[in-house]
Design a protein around this motif. Structure first.
Motif, PDB file in Angstrom:
ATOM      1  N   UNK A 103      90.011 -61.642 -25.445  1.00 48.22           N
ATOM      2  CA  UNK A 103      91.541 -61.889 -26.509  1.00 48.22           C
ATOM      3  C   UNK A 103      91.960 -61.473 -25.447  1.00 48.22           C
ATOM      4  N   UNK A 104      92.221 -60.091 -24.513  1.00 50.36           N
ATOM      5  CA  UNK A 104      92.912 -59.814 -24.314  1.00 50.36           C
ATOM      6  C   UNK A 104      93.354 -60.289 -22.530  1.00 50.36           C
TER       7      UNK A 104
ATOM      8  N   UNK B 118      96.094 -64.653 -19.682  1.00 53.71           N
ATOM      9  CA  UNK B 118      95.757 -66.684 -18.905  1.00 53.71           C
ATOM     10  C   UNK B 118      96.841 -67.074 -19.446  1.00 53.71           C
ATOM     11  N   UNK B 119      96.921 -67.193 -20.681  1.00 58.86           N
ATOM     12  CA  UNK B 119      97.959 -67.782 -21.421  1.00 58.86           C
ATOM     13  C   UNK B 119      99.407 -67.868 -21.319  1.00 58.86           C
ATOM     14  N   UNK B 120      99.484 -66.765 -21.027  1.00 64.97           N
ATOM     15  CA  UNK B 120     101.118 -66.304 -20.687  1.00 64.97           C
ATOM     16  C   UNK B 120     100.981 -67.339 -18.818  1.00 64.97           C
ATOM     17  N   UNK B 121      99.796 -67.164 -18.048  1.00 65.62           N
ATOM     18  CA  UNK B 121      99.991 -67.810 -16.574  1.00 65.62           C
ATOM     19  C   UNK B 121     100.082 -69.340 -17.180  1.00 65.62           C
ATOM     20  N   UNK B 122      99.328 -69.447 -18.016  1.00 64.62           N
ATOM     21  CA  UNK B 122      99.406 -70.829 -18.196  1.00 64.62           C
ATOM     22  C   UNK B 122     100.623 -71.713 -18.627  1.00 64.62           C
ATOM     23  N   UNK B 123     101.029 -70.682 -19.343  1.00 63.49           N
ATOM     24  CA  UNK B 123     102.464 -71.285 -20.465  1.00 63.49           C
ATOM     25  C   UNK B 123     103.510 -71.294 -18.861  1.00 63.49           C
TER      26      UNK B 123
ATOM     27  N   UNK C  44      90.846 -62.433 -33.020  1.00 60.56           N
ATOM     28  CA  UNK C  44      90.583 -62.427 -31.545  1.00 60.56           C
ATOM     29  C   UNK C  44      92.178 -62.516 -31.381  1.00 60.56           C
ATOM     30  N   UNK C  45      92.430 -63.566 -32.574  1.00 61.25           N
ATOM     31  CA  UNK C  45      94.420 -64.938 -32.486  1.00 61.25           C
ATOM     32  C   UNK C  45      94.788 -63.737 -31.908  1.00 61.25           C
ATOM     33  N   UNK C  46      95.103 -62.618 -33.317  1.00 59.32           N
ATOM     34  CA  UNK C  46      96.023 -61.919 -33.213  1.00 59.32           C
ATOM     35  C   UNK C  46      96.202 -60.697 -31.933  1.00 59.32           C
ATOM     36  N   UNK C  47      95.445 -60.515 -31.405  1.00 55.50           N
ATOM     37  CA  UNK C  47      95.385 -60.038 -30.056  1.00 55.50           C
ATOM     38  C   UNK C  47      95.770 -61.018 -28.612  1.00 55.50           C
ATOM     39  N   UNK C  48      95.427 -62.346 -29.386  1.00 53.18           N
ATOM     40  CA  UNK C  48      95.531 -63.293 -27.823  1.00 53.18           C
ATOM     41  C   UNK C  48      97.545 -63.093 -27.983  1.00 53.18           C
TER      42      UNK C  48
END
Length: 300
Positions: free
Chosen positions: A22-23, A28-33, A255-259
Motif C-alpha cells: 500500500x505504501x 507510485x500513485x503520486x508519480x503517476x499523477x 489499504x485505501x487509507x495507507x495509499x
C-alpha cells in the motif's frame, strides 16, 4: 507466485506485505499523477499511458495469465466503466487547477468513502482509534489543499470548478477501489484480474487523446509523449497492481487509507520536480497525514 500470495491471505505475513504494498502504491500513485499533470496536456498524457499499458497487457493476457472465468466479464465491464468516469473527472480537474491543490482533495475524498464502501461490501469495521487516524489523515490532506488554495497564484478563476471536480474524482476513486477489490477477490488468480482490467481499461481514452492531439495547434512531439506514456504505464502497473494485491491480502479500508500517504509524496514531487513551493506549514500538514496513516495501521 500467485499460489504463494494466496497462501498469505489472512495471515500476519500477509498483513505486513499488504502494508508494504500500500505504501509502495502511494509513492507510485503520486508519480503517476505528476506524469499526467506535467508539461503535456493531461488528456494526451493519459492517452499515451493507457495506450502503452494496453499494448503491454495484450501478450500478458493471451499468453501468461490464466483466462478469466465467465463470471468475471460483467465485473470487468463495470470496473472499466467506473475507471473511465474517474479519468474523465480527473482530466477535467487537472485542466482547471494546480496539481498541489487538486491532488490532495482527490486523495482526501477517496479514503473516507472507501472505508464506508468496504464496510457495506466486505463487512469491514474500524476501531475508534483507527477512525481517529482517518480523521487526522483527512485533516492533514484537506489542510494541505486549503493551504495550497490560499497561496496559489495561477488559474484562480477556475479553482472552484477544479475543486468540485476533484471531489467527484475522489468519490470515483473510492468507488473503483471498492469494486476492484471485489473483482480481484472474485477470481482464482489475482494476476488475471490485474492484467485483464488493464487490457479493457486501456481502450477508450487513447482514442479521444489521439483525436485531441490531431486538433492541437502545437502538438507534443510523439516520441517524447510516448516515452512518458511507457514510463507511466510501467508505474501504473506497479501502483495499481500493488494496491489491488494489498486489498486481496488484507482489509480494503486500511489499504485505501495507507495509499493516501501519496499526498505526501505528491507534495514532494510538486516541490522537487514541478518546482512548486513547499514551506514549513505544508511540511507540518504532510507530517499530520503520515501520522494519521500510522494511527490507522497500529490502531487495529
Amino acid at each position: 507466485m500467485s499460489d504463494w500470495l494466496i497462501s498469505l491471505e489472512g495471515t500476519e505475513a500477509g498483513h505486513t506485505l499488504a502494508l508494504c504494498l500500500a505504501v509502495f502504491a502511494a509513492f507510485l500513485h503520486a508519480v503517476m499523477g505528476a506524469l499526467q499533470k506535467g508539461r503535456f496536456d493531461p488528456w494526451t498524457s493519459r492517452g499515451a499511458i493507457d495506450a502503452s499499458y494496453f499494448v503491454i497487457s495484450v501478450p500478458l493476457a493471451l499468453f501468461v495469465v490464466p483466462w478469466p472465468e465467465p463470471h468475471m466479464w460483467p465485473i470487468f465491464a463495470l470496473c472499466a466503466g467506473v475507471h473511465l468516469v474517474y479519468k474523465i473527472f480527473q482530466g477535467m480537474a487537472y485542466m482547471r487547477g494546480a496539481y498541489t491543490v487538486v491532488y490532495p482533495v482527490v486523495r482526501g475524498t477517496g479514503p473516507l468513502f472507501t472505508v464506508i464502501g468496504a464496510w457495506l461490501l466486505f463487512a469491514e469495521t474500524f476501531t475508534p482509534v483507527q477512525w481517529l487516524g482517518v480523521g487526522v489523515l483527512l485533516a492533514g490532506i484537506y489542510g494541505l489543499a486549503v493551504y495550497n488554495l490560499r497561496t496559489i497564484r495561477v488559474a484562480r478563476e477556475t479553482l472552484p470548478a477544479a475543486l468540485g471536480l476533484a471531489v467527484m474524482t475522489g468519490i470515483f476513486v473510492a468507488l473503483y477501489t471498492t469494486i476492484d477489490a471485489y473483482g480481484i477477490r472474485a477470481t482464482a488468480n489475482p494476476f488475471t484480474f490485474i492484467v485483464w482490467l488493464f487490457l479493457v481499461d486501456g481502450i477508450c481514452i487513447p482514442i479521444y487523446a489521439l483525436w485531441r492531439w490531431r486538433r492541437m495547434a502545437l502538438r507534443p512531439e510523439p516520441g517524447a509523449l510516448m516515452a512518458r506514456g511507457v514510463l507511466g504505464a510501467v508505474v501504473a502497473y506497479m501502483s495499481f497492481g500493488s494496491i489491488m494485491l494489498a486489498t486481496r491480502l488484507d482489509k480494503v479500508g486500511e489499504a485505501a487509507v495507507l495509499r493516501e500517504t501519496s499526498t505526501v509524496f505528491a507534495a514532494l514531487i510538486g516541490w522537487l520536480v514541478l518546482r512548486e513551493t513547499v514551506g514549513p506549514r505544508r511540511i507540518a500538514l504532510m507530517t499530520l497525514i503520515a501520522a494519521g496513516a500510522v494511527i490507522v495501521e497500529f490502531g487495529g
